[in-house]
Design an enzyme around this catalytic site. Sequence first.
Site, mmCIF file in Angstrom:
data_model
loop_
_atom_site.group_PDB
_atom_site.id
_atom_site.type_symbol
_atom_site.label_atom_id
_atom_site.label_comp_id
_atom_site.label_asym_id
_atom_site.label_seq_id
_atom_site.Cartn_x
_atom_site.Cartn_y
_atom_site.Cartn_z
ATOM 1 N N TYR A 141 0.825 -1.212 0.000
ATOM 2 C CA TYR A 141 0.000 0.000 0.000
ATOM 3 C C TYR A 141 0.859 1.263 0.000
ATOM 4 O O TYR A 141 0.401 2.318 -0.435
ATOM 5 C CB TYR A 141 -0.907 0.028 1.228
ATOM 6 N N LYS A 191 3.561 -15.145 1.806
ATOM 7 C CA LYS A 191 3.711 -15.844 0.528
ATOM 8 C C LYS A 191 5.215 -16.051 0.340
ATOM 9 O O LYS A 191 5.829 -15.600 -0.639
ATOM 10 C CB LYS A 191 3.073 -14.994 -0.593
ATOM 11 N N ASP A 223 -2.495 -18.195 0.152
ATOM 12 C CA ASP A 223 -3.502 -18.897 -0.670
ATOM 13 C C ASP A 223 -4.125 -20.047 0.123
ATOM 14 O O ASP A 223 -5.351 -20.240 0.111
ATOM 15 C CB ASP A 223 -2.914 -19.362 -2.013
ATOM 16 N N ASP A 247 -6.104 -7.313 4.118
ATOM 17 C CA ASP A 247 -7.267 -6.662 3.501
ATOM 18 C C ASP A 247 -8.153 -7.714 2.856
ATOM 19 O O ASP A 247 -9.367 -7.761 3.071
ATOM 20 C CB ASP A 247 -6.785 -5.653 2.448
ATOM 21 N N ASP A 251 -12.042 -9.424 4.310
ATOM 22 C CA ASP A 251 -13.336 -9.446 3.599
ATOM 23 C C ASP A 251 -13.850 -10.876 3.513
ATOM 24 O O ASP A 251 -15.046 -11.141 3.682
ATOM 25 C CB ASP A 251 -13.198 -8.885 2.169
HETATM 26 C C1 IPM Z 1 -10.305 -1.564 4.132
HETATM 27 C C2 IPM Z 1 -10.619 -0.971 2.778
HETATM 28 C C3 IPM Z 1 -9.511 0.020 2.409
HETATM 29 C C4 IPM Z 1 -8.225 -0.764 2.344
HETATM 30 C C5 IPM Z 1 -9.775 0.792 1.110
HETATM 31 C C6 IPM Z 1 -11.069 1.548 1.149
HETATM 32 C C7 IPM Z 1 -8.627 1.714 0.777
HETATM 33 O O1 IPM Z 1 -10.764 -1.963 1.835
HETATM 34 O O2 IPM Z 1 -10.206 -0.795 5.109
HETATM 35 O O3 IPM Z 1 -10.197 -2.777 4.219
HETATM 36 O O4 IPM Z 1 -7.914 -1.372 1.317
HETATM 37 O O5 IPM Z 1 -7.487 -0.753 3.336
HETATM 38 MG MG MG Z 2 -10.743 -3.912 2.613
#
Ligand code: IPM
Ligand code: MG
Length: 359
Positions: A141, A191, A223, A247, A251
């Site tokens: 990032y 990884k 993975d 990240d 999710d």
């Molecule tokens: C998160 C989001 C952010 C990230 C985005 C909105 C930049 O996906 O907080 O997980 O990738 O960190």
């Molecule tokens: Mg995210």
Amino acid sequence: MDAKITLLPGDGIGPEVVAEAEKVLAAVGSKFGHTFEFARALAGGIAIDQTGNPLPDETLAVCRQSDAVLLGAVGGPKWSDPKAPVRPEQGLLKIRKELGLFANIRPVKIYPALAEASTLKRDVIENVDLVIVRELTGGIYFGQPQGPVDGPNGRAAIDTMHYTEAEVARLMHVAFKIARQRRKKVTSVDKANVLASSRLWREVAHQVAAEYPDVEFEDVLVDACAMHLIRRPGDFDVVAAGNLFGDILSDEASMLAGSMGMLPSASLAEGKFGLYEPIHGSAPDIAGQGIANPLATILSAAMMLRTTFDLPAEADAVEAAVDSVLARGYRTPDLAWSGETKVGTEEMGDLVAQTVIEA
Ligand code: IPM
Ligand code: MG
């Protein structure tokens, strides 16, 4: 206690869900005798619209003067043109970096009342109780160089995954300390079979692990981790990962809980200061309709009470109120399976606040 909290409602459903968390914090204040002073500042797309900058200096200054920050969400189609000179997400990355918020804590817990909302089978998710500890101010990032590098073969672009030993070590220490308060197991994600930065990550993770002999430790390739999170999620306790892997895995892990609308997070610096935010985004498709689930933001406020303000009883009260409201069958549309009482954003916030007061 007297505490200053900065609210950064942001974009999309951000303002709607932050308003409900503010309501719940106010209820906690009156029930337990604390004064929470709220300031509001601009961040994200709304800040671009009003100032041209996704994180105005004034916002940073207000955040620095407060004890904690509660953020809604940033971003939306209005600002997502890839050619746009500034993007809302840059504001989020900048605030994380500027405030030194290197450890992002994302707990994933299953509410029994919501087991049916998950797309996974009940027996797979039944015992899920894990925390993702994501590195937040390093990795791909922020690594340089980053950007377009057009050359003789046409258009190209580069990102750099960069980690220092110190960055990995401080994140791993956070993970091990959290594990000590829980089931005493850390899974480090990398990884290392391909990436040099991951081989450093793994080496440092092992060094830090040696300082916590009471905590079980394992490495898993990212993975394989993605697979095991679906296959045997109940085996994980603390999952420590770099910025990008964390990240993606968070999710994925949110789906164990049935909805992104349930997952809170804390982004912590050294010390007590923290920025708290739901892990979901700005959900522009449902913004302004009053149907967004405010529980992830309310649960983020509970994390703030526990972590920044050392108020465990108050945090427990908020979490118990969320449990109780769900157990009584109230659901925002994202959670409604069948036969439950559908409520909107405000009503959900009112129910939680009222339950805190009456408990
Ligand atoms: C998160 C989001 C952010 C990230 C985005 C909105 C930049 O996906 O907080 O997980 O990738 O960190
Ligand atoms: Mg995210």
